[in-house]
Design a protein around this motif. Structure first.
Motif, PDB file in Angstrom:
ATOM      1  N   PHE A 190      10.036  65.577  15.474  1.00 13.77           N
ATOM      2  CA  PHE A 190      10.705  64.661  16.386  1.00 13.77           C
ATOM      3  C   PHE A 190      11.341  65.420  17.549  1.00 13.77           C
ATOM      4  CE2 PHE A 190      14.517  62.330  17.765  1.00 13.77           C
ATOM      5  CZ  PHE A 190      13.883  61.218  18.297  1.00 13.77           C
ATOM      6  N   SER A 191      11.897  66.584  17.280  1.00 10.88           N
ATOM      7  CA  SER A 191      12.556  67.346  18.343  1.00 10.88           C
ATOM      8  C   SER A 191      11.570  67.746  19.443  1.00 10.88           C
ATOM      9  CB  SER A 191      13.258  68.574  17.782  1.00 10.88           C
ATOM     10  OG  SER A 191      12.327  69.547  17.379  1.00 10.88           O
ATOM     11  N   LYS A 192      10.302  67.880  19.105  1.00  6.32           N
ATOM     12  CA  LYS A 192       9.291  68.219  20.104  1.00  6.32           C
ATOM     13  C   LYS A 192       9.104  67.082  21.110  1.00  6.32           C
ATOM     14  CE  LYS A 192       6.813  71.331  17.072  1.00  6.32           C
ATOM     15  NZ  LYS A 192       5.612  71.553  16.288  1.00  6.32           N
ATOM     16  N   THR A 193       9.429  65.876  20.716  1.00  3.85           N
ATOM     17  CA  THR A 193       9.379  64.720  21.603  1.00  3.85           C
ATOM     18  C   THR A 193      10.740  64.455  22.229  1.00  3.85           C
ATOM     19  OG1 THR A 193       7.670  63.737  20.220  1.00  3.85           O
ATOM     20  CG2 THR A 193       8.832  62.260  21.715  1.00  3.85           C
ATOM     21  N   TRP A 194      11.782  64.543  21.432  1.00  2.00           N
ATOM     22  CA  TRP A 194      13.128  64.170  21.861  1.00  2.00           C
ATOM     23  C   TRP A 194      13.698  65.107  22.923  1.00  2.00           C
ATOM     24  CZ3 TRP A 194      16.119  60.335  22.476  1.00  2.00           C
ATOM     25  CH2 TRP A 194      17.474  60.483  22.639  1.00  2.00           C
ATOM     26  N   LEU A 195      13.576  66.396  22.737  1.00  2.00           N
ATOM     27  CA  LEU A 195      14.179  67.341  23.677  1.00  2.00           C
ATOM     28  C   LEU A 195      13.576  67.241  25.084  1.00  2.00           C
ATOM     29  CD1 LEU A 195      14.769  70.384  21.336  1.00  2.00           C
ATOM     30  CD2 LEU A 195      16.413  68.683  22.130  1.00  2.00           C
ATOM     31  N   PRO A 196      12.254  67.173  25.234  1.00  2.00           N
ATOM     32  CA  PRO A 196      11.711  66.959  26.586  1.00  2.00           C
ATOM     33  C   PRO A 196      12.143  65.611  27.185  1.00  2.00           C
ATOM     34  CG  PRO A 196       9.999  67.797  25.149  1.00  2.00           C
ATOM     35  CD  PRO A 196      11.186  67.466  24.278  1.00  2.00           C
ATOM     36  N   PHE A 197      12.248  64.576  26.352  1.00  2.00           N
ATOM     37  CA  PHE A 197      12.721  63.271  26.808  1.00  2.00           C
ATOM     38  C   PHE A 197      14.143  63.390  27.351  1.00  2.00           C
ATOM     39  CE2 PHE A 197      14.934  59.257  25.950  1.00  2.00           C
ATOM     40  CZ  PHE A 197      14.088  58.334  26.564  1.00  2.00           C
ATOM     41  N   CYS A 198      15.006  64.106  26.643  1.00  2.00           N
ATOM     42  CA  CYS A 198      16.395  64.301  27.080  1.00  2.00           C
ATOM     43  C   CYS A 198      16.450  65.024  28.421  1.00  2.00           C
ATOM     44  CB  CYS A 198      17.187  65.104  26.049  1.00  2.00           C
ATOM     45  SG  CYS A 198      17.554  64.207  24.551  1.00  2.00           S
ATOM     46  N   LYS A 199      15.628  66.039  28.573  1.00  2.00           N
ATOM     47  CA  LYS A 199      15.625  66.795  29.826  1.00  2.00           C
ATOM     48  C   LYS A 199      15.072  65.961  30.978  1.00  2.00           C
ATOM     49  CE  LYS A 199      15.308  71.253  27.596  1.00  2.00           C
ATOM     50  NZ  LYS A 199      14.473  72.406  27.289  1.00  2.00           N
ATOM     51  N   LYS A 200      14.006  65.220  30.723  1.00  2.00           N
ATOM     52  CA  LYS A 200      13.359  64.431  31.766  1.00  2.00           C
ATOM     53  C   LYS A 200      14.269  63.326  32.285  1.00  2.00           C
ATOM     54  CE  LYS A 200       9.221  61.626  32.548  1.00  2.00           C
ATOM     55  NZ  LYS A 200       7.992  61.114  31.928  1.00  2.00           N
ATOM     56  N   PHE A 201      14.982  62.652  31.375  1.00  2.00           N
ATOM     57  CA  PHE A 201      15.802  61.501  31.754  1.00  2.00           C
ATOM     58  C   PHE A 201      17.296  61.799  31.743  1.00  2.00           C
ATOM     59  CE2 PHE A 201      11.827  59.635  30.137  1.00  2.00           C
ATOM     60  CZ  PHE A 201      11.432  58.979  31.297  1.00  2.00           C
ATOM     61  N   ARG A 202      17.658  63.077  31.582  1.00  2.00           N
ATOM     62  CA  ARG A 202      19.072  63.503  31.569  1.00  2.00           C
ATOM     63  C   ARG A 202      19.891  62.664  30.586  1.00  2.00           C
ATOM     64  NH1 ARG A 202      18.316  63.547  37.618  1.00  2.00           N
ATOM     65  NH2 ARG A 202      17.732  65.701  38.032  1.00  2.00           N
ATOM     66  N   VAL A 203      19.430  62.646  29.357  1.00  2.00           N
ATOM     67  CA  VAL A 203      20.051  61.844  28.300  1.00  2.00           C
ATOM     68  C   VAL A 203      21.348  62.492  27.828  1.00  2.00           C
ATOM     69  CG1 VAL A 203      19.773  61.075  25.908  1.00  2.00           C
ATOM     70  CG2 VAL A 203      17.882  60.868  27.514  1.00  2.00           C
ATOM     71  N   ASP A 260       7.614  55.596  27.807  1.00  2.00           N
ATOM     72  CA  ASP A 260       8.223  56.778  27.176  1.00  2.00           C
ATOM     73  C   ASP A 260       9.401  56.379  26.302  1.00  2.00           C
ATOM     74  OD1 ASP A 260       6.458  58.519  28.386  1.00  2.00           O
ATOM     75  OD2 ASP A 260       7.853  59.098  29.981  1.00  2.00           O
ATOM     76  N   TRP A 261      10.264  55.527  26.824  1.00  2.00           N
ATOM     77  CA  TRP A 261      11.463  55.104  26.121  1.00  2.00           C
ATOM     78  C   TRP A 261      11.120  54.418  24.801  1.00  2.00           C
ATOM     79  CZ3 TRP A 261      14.266  50.860  24.446  1.00  2.00           C
ATOM     80  CH2 TRP A 261      15.642  51.026  24.331  1.00  2.00           C
ATOM     81  N   LEU A 262      10.173  53.496  24.854  1.00  2.00           N
ATOM     82  CA  LEU A 262       9.779  52.764  23.644  1.00  2.00           C
ATOM     83  C   LEU A 262       9.107  53.664  22.613  1.00  2.00           C
ATOM     84  CD1 LEU A 262       8.455  49.449  25.194  1.00  2.00           C
ATOM     85  CD2 LEU A 262      10.577  49.781  23.909  1.00  2.00           C
ATOM     86  N   SER A 263       8.284  54.604  23.069  1.00  2.00           N
ATOM     87  CA  SER A 263       7.607  55.488  22.107  1.00  2.00           C
ATOM     88  C   SER A 263       8.597  56.417  21.419  1.00  2.00           C
ATOM     89  CB  SER A 263       6.490  56.284  22.779  1.00  2.00           C
ATOM     90  OG  SER A 263       7.008  57.242  23.650  1.00  2.00           O
ATOM     91  N   VAL A 264       9.567  56.933  22.159  1.00  2.00           N
ATOM     92  CA  VAL A 264      10.576  57.811  21.549  1.00  2.00           C
ATOM     93  C   VAL A 264      11.459  57.005  20.605  1.00  2.00           C
ATOM     94  CG1 VAL A 264      12.595  59.246  22.020  1.00  2.00           C
ATOM     95  CG2 VAL A 264      10.540  59.496  23.396  1.00  2.00           C
ATOM     96  N   LYS A 265      11.833  55.803  21.011  1.00  2.00           N
ATOM     97  CA  LYS A 265      12.677  54.971  20.148  1.00  2.00           C
ATOM     98  C   LYS A 265      11.959  54.640  18.843  1.00  2.00           C
ATOM     99  CE  LYS A 265      15.494  50.866  19.975  1.00  2.00           C
ATOM    100  NZ  LYS A 265      15.979  49.675  20.662  1.00  2.00           N
TER     101      LYS A 265
END
Length: 52
Positions: free
Chosen positions: A7-20, A44-49
């Motif tokens: 999950f972190s392989k998806t979550w961390l790039p998502f956080c960086k991309k959208f400044r979460v 992206d948001w729905l797939s990560v969620k």
């Protein structure tokens, strides 16, 4: 442990991309509303969620 690592392989790039903030998925999705403006961001948001 393996599930969290995957999950972190998806979550961390998502956080960086959208400044979460906060970077906790549970806290973020509890307070964040679904983006409506950009189809790519919504996808992206729905797939990560769904993965959390």
């Amino acid at each position: 442990m393996l599930e969290a690592a995957n999950f972190s392989k998806t979550w961390l790039p998502f956080c960086k991309k959208f400044r979460v903030e906060p970077t906790s998925p549970e806290a973020y999705f509890r307070t964040a509303s679904e983006p409506l403006s950009d189809a790519v961001n919504v996808k992206d948001w729905l797939s990560v969620k769904a993965k959390r």
